[in-house]
Design a protein around this motif. Structure first.
Motif, mmCIF file in Angstrom:
data_model
loop_
_atom_site.group_PDB
_atom_site.id
_atom_site.type_symbol
_atom_site.label_atom_id
_atom_site.label_comp_id
_atom_site.label_asym_id
_atom_site.label_seq_id
_atom_site.Cartn_x
_atom_site.Cartn_y
_atom_site.Cartn_z
ATOM 1 N N LEU A 96 0.854 -1.174 0.000
ATOM 2 C CA LEU A 96 0.000 0.000 0.000
ATOM 3 C C LEU A 96 0.896 1.232 0.000
ATOM 4 C CD1 LEU A 96 -1.645 -2.370 1.445
ATOM 5 C CD2 LEU A 96 -3.055 -0.550 2.367
ATOM 6 N N GLN A 97 0.738 2.061 -0.990
ATOM 7 C CA GLN A 97 1.571 3.248 -1.140
ATOM 8 C C GLN A 97 0.706 4.489 -1.008
ATOM 9 O OE1 GLN A 97 5.032 3.266 -1.627
ATOM 10 N NE2 GLN A 97 4.819 5.453 -1.224
ATOM 11 N N ALA A 98 0.879 5.177 0.120
ATOM 12 C CA ALA A 98 0.086 6.383 0.376
ATOM 13 C C ALA A 98 0.842 7.623 -0.088
ATOM 14 C CB ALA A 98 -0.238 6.494 1.857
ATOM 15 N N SER A 99 0.082 8.621 -0.510
ATOM 16 C CA SER A 99 0.669 9.890 -0.937
ATOM 17 C C SER A 99 -0.339 11.012 -0.704
ATOM 18 C CB SER A 99 1.048 9.823 -2.417
ATOM 19 O OG SER A 99 -0.099 9.569 -3.213
ATOM 20 N N GLY A 100 0.148 12.248 -0.826
ATOM 21 C CA GLY A 100 -0.749 13.384 -0.736
ATOM 22 C C GLY A 100 -0.706 14.155 0.562
ATOM 23 N N GLY A 101 0.081 13.703 1.515
ATOM 24 C CA GLY A 101 0.196 14.444 2.763
ATOM 25 C C GLY A 101 0.933 15.751 2.550
ATOM 26 N N GLY A 102 0.935 16.572 3.594
ATOM 27 C CA GLY A 102 1.637 17.845 3.497
ATOM 28 C C GLY A 102 1.218 18.775 4.603
ATOM 29 N N TRP A 103 1.498 20.057 4.356
ATOM 30 C CA TRP A 103 1.192 21.081 5.346
ATOM 31 C C TRP A 103 0.079 21.971 4.810
ATOM 32 C CZ3 TRP A 103 1.303 26.372 4.849
ATOM 33 C CH2 TRP A 103 1.205 27.112 6.043
ATOM 34 N N VAL A 104 -0.845 22.338 5.712
ATOM 35 C CA VAL A 104 -1.948 23.202 5.302
ATOM 36 C C VAL A 104 -2.392 24.016 6.500
ATOM 37 C CG1 VAL A 104 -3.726 21.478 5.808
ATOM 38 C CG2 VAL A 104 -4.151 23.222 4.051
ATOM 39 N N GLN A 105 -2.935 25.170 6.257
ATOM 40 C CA GLN A 105 -3.476 25.975 7.342
ATOM 41 C C GLN A 105 -4.859 25.474 7.730
ATOM 42 O OE1 GLN A 105 -3.167 30.045 5.847
ATOM 43 N NE2 GLN A 105 -1.456 30.381 7.262
ATOM 44 N N ALA A 106 -5.233 25.754 8.951
ATOM 45 C CA ALA A 106 -6.554 25.347 9.425
ATOM 46 C C ALA A 106 -7.633 25.881 8.482
ATOM 47 C CB ALA A 106 -6.776 25.867 10.838
ATOM 48 N N ALA A 144 -11.526 -0.325 -10.054
ATOM 49 C CA ALA A 144 -10.838 -0.657 -11.309
ATOM 50 C C ALA A 144 -9.364 -0.295 -11.243
ATOM 51 C CB ALA A 144 -11.501 0.070 -12.465
ATOM 52 N N LYS A 145 -9.024 0.743 -10.477
ATOM 53 C CA LYS A 145 -7.639 1.204 -10.392
ATOM 54 C C LYS A 145 -6.944 0.739 -9.114
ATOM 55 C CE LYS A 145 -8.409 5.356 -13.168
ATOM 56 N NZ LYS A 145 -8.327 6.841 -13.211
ATOM 57 N N ASN A 146 -7.654 0.017 -8.248
ATOM 58 C CA ASN A 146 -7.073 -0.448 -6.980
ATOM 59 C C ASN A 146 -6.543 0.714 -6.137
ATOM 60 O OD1 ASN A 146 -7.615 -2.977 -7.924
ATOM 61 N ND2 ASN A 146 -5.561 -3.777 -7.608
ATOM 62 N N THR A 147 -7.346 1.737 -6.020
ATOM 63 C CA THR A 147 -6.940 2.892 -5.224
ATOM 64 C C THR A 147 -8.042 3.297 -4.253
ATOM 65 O OG1 THR A 147 -7.770 4.450 -6.876
ATOM 66 C CG2 THR A 147 -5.455 3.806 -7.052
ATOM 67 N N VAL A 148 -7.635 3.952 -3.190
ATOM 68 C CA VAL A 148 -8.564 4.524 -2.229
ATOM 69 C C VAL A 148 -8.076 5.935 -1.906
ATOM 70 C CG1 VAL A 148 -7.334 3.563 -0.247
ATOM 71 C CG2 VAL A 148 -9.744 4.193 -0.029
ATOM 72 N N THR A 176 -3.682 16.891 12.719
ATOM 73 C CA THR A 176 -2.262 16.655 12.480
ATOM 74 C C THR A 176 -1.874 15.268 12.963
ATOM 75 O OG1 THR A 176 -1.678 18.994 12.626
ATOM 76 C CG2 THR A 176 0.071 17.398 13.080
ATOM 77 N N ALA A 177 -1.309 14.473 12.061
ATOM 78 C CA ALA A 177 -0.948 13.096 12.383
ATOM 79 C C ALA A 177 -0.273 12.467 11.172
ATOM 80 C CB ALA A 177 -2.190 12.289 12.758
ATOM 81 N N VAL A 178 0.264 11.285 11.387
ATOM 82 C CA VAL A 178 0.664 10.435 10.267
ATOM 83 C C VAL A 178 -0.548 9.595 9.896
ATOM 84 C CG1 VAL A 178 2.182 8.601 9.475
ATOM 85 C CG2 VAL A 178 3.066 10.378 11.007
ATOM 86 N N TYR A 179 -0.893 9.611 8.631
ATOM 87 C CA TYR A 179 -2.073 8.891 8.151
ATOM 88 C C TYR A 179 -1.631 7.610 7.444
ATOM 89 C CZ TYR A 179 -5.187 12.718 9.294
ATOM 90 O OH TYR A 179 -5.932 13.658 9.972
ATOM 91 N N TYR A 180 -2.295 6.530 7.809
ATOM 92 C CA TYR A 180 -1.959 5.216 7.269
ATOM 93 C C TYR A 180 -3.117 4.654 6.453
ATOM 94 C CZ TYR A 180 1.811 5.296 10.710
ATOM 95 O OH TYR A 180 2.915 5.629 11.452
ATOM 96 N N CYS A 181 -2.792 4.170 5.279
ATOM 97 C CA CYS A 181 -3.747 3.430 4.462
ATOM 98 C C CYS A 181 -3.722 1.966 4.906
ATOM 99 C CB CYS A 181 -3.322 3.561 2.997
ATOM 100 S SG CYS A 181 -4.289 2.600 1.846
ATOM 101 N N GLY A 188 0.055 0.635 4.990
ATOM 102 C CA GLY A 188 1.020 1.396 4.222
ATOM 103 C C GLY A 188 2.036 2.060 5.130
ATOM 104 N N GLN A 189 2.941 2.804 4.526
ATOM 105 C CA GLN A 189 4.060 3.391 5.266
ATOM 106 C C GLN A 189 3.685 4.673 5.993
ATOM 107 O OE1 GLN A 189 3.395 4.079 2.236
ATOM 108 N NE2 GLN A 189 4.100 6.137 1.749
ATOM 109 N N GLY A 190 2.563 5.251 5.694
ATOM 110 C CA GLY A 190 2.131 6.471 6.368
ATOM 111 C C GLY A 190 2.551 7.721 5.619
ATOM 112 N N THR A 191 1.716 8.747 5.720
ATOM 113 C CA THR A 191 2.033 10.040 5.127
ATOM 114 C C THR A 191 1.660 11.123 6.140
ATOM 115 O OG1 THR A 191 1.689 11.458 3.181
ATOM 116 C CG2 THR A 191 -0.226 10.219 3.954
#
Length: 125
Positions: free
Chosen positions: A3-13, A74-78, A90-95, A116-119
């Motif tokens: 499981l490969q997670a992506s899309g994390g980052g920094w954002v304002q409230a 069909a794409k095996n994604t969530v 704020t946290a590490v998110y795991y798929c 997954g490895q977490g993002t």
């Protein structure tokens, strides 16, 4: 299974982020449940959301109405669309992936076989 997670980052409230998870090594089928957990520093791992094959969803009360989980079989994604983010998100998110879970167990971390490895998601005030 990977499981490969992506899309994390920094954002304002109040901002938004979208997390994605690509699954390989296992065919998506109606037994497979996909989900997201998160873990903040010094806290236990926490259930966020989960989704069945037919798009039946379960959410933690803390994210209901702000987060939306979806899957593309069909794409095996969530994905996890996160809106109106708060500093407490704020946290590490795991798929995660599990199979043949009854609804009452979908919120339990030990019910999921693959992680997954977490993002990292960071929300500033």
């Amino acid at each position: 299974v990977q499981l490969q997670a992506s899309g994390g980052g920094w954002v304002q409230a109040g901002g938004s982020l979208r997390l994605s998870c690509a699954v390989s090594g296992r065919t998506f089928n109606s037994d497979v449940i996909m989900g997201w957990f998160r873990q903040a520093p010094g806290k236990d791992r926490e259930f966020v959301a989960a989704i069945r094959w037919y798009s039946v969803t379960v959410y933690a009360d803390s994210v209901k109405g702000r987060f939306t989980i979806s899957r593309d079989n069909a794409k095996n994604t969530v994905s996890l669309q996160m809106n109106n983010l708060k500093p407490e998100d704020t946290a590490v998110y795991y798929c995660v992936q599990g199979s043949r879970l009854i609804t009452s167990t979908m919120r339990l971390a030990n019910a999921y076989e693959y992680w997954g490895q977490g993002t990292q998601v960071t929300v500033s005030r």
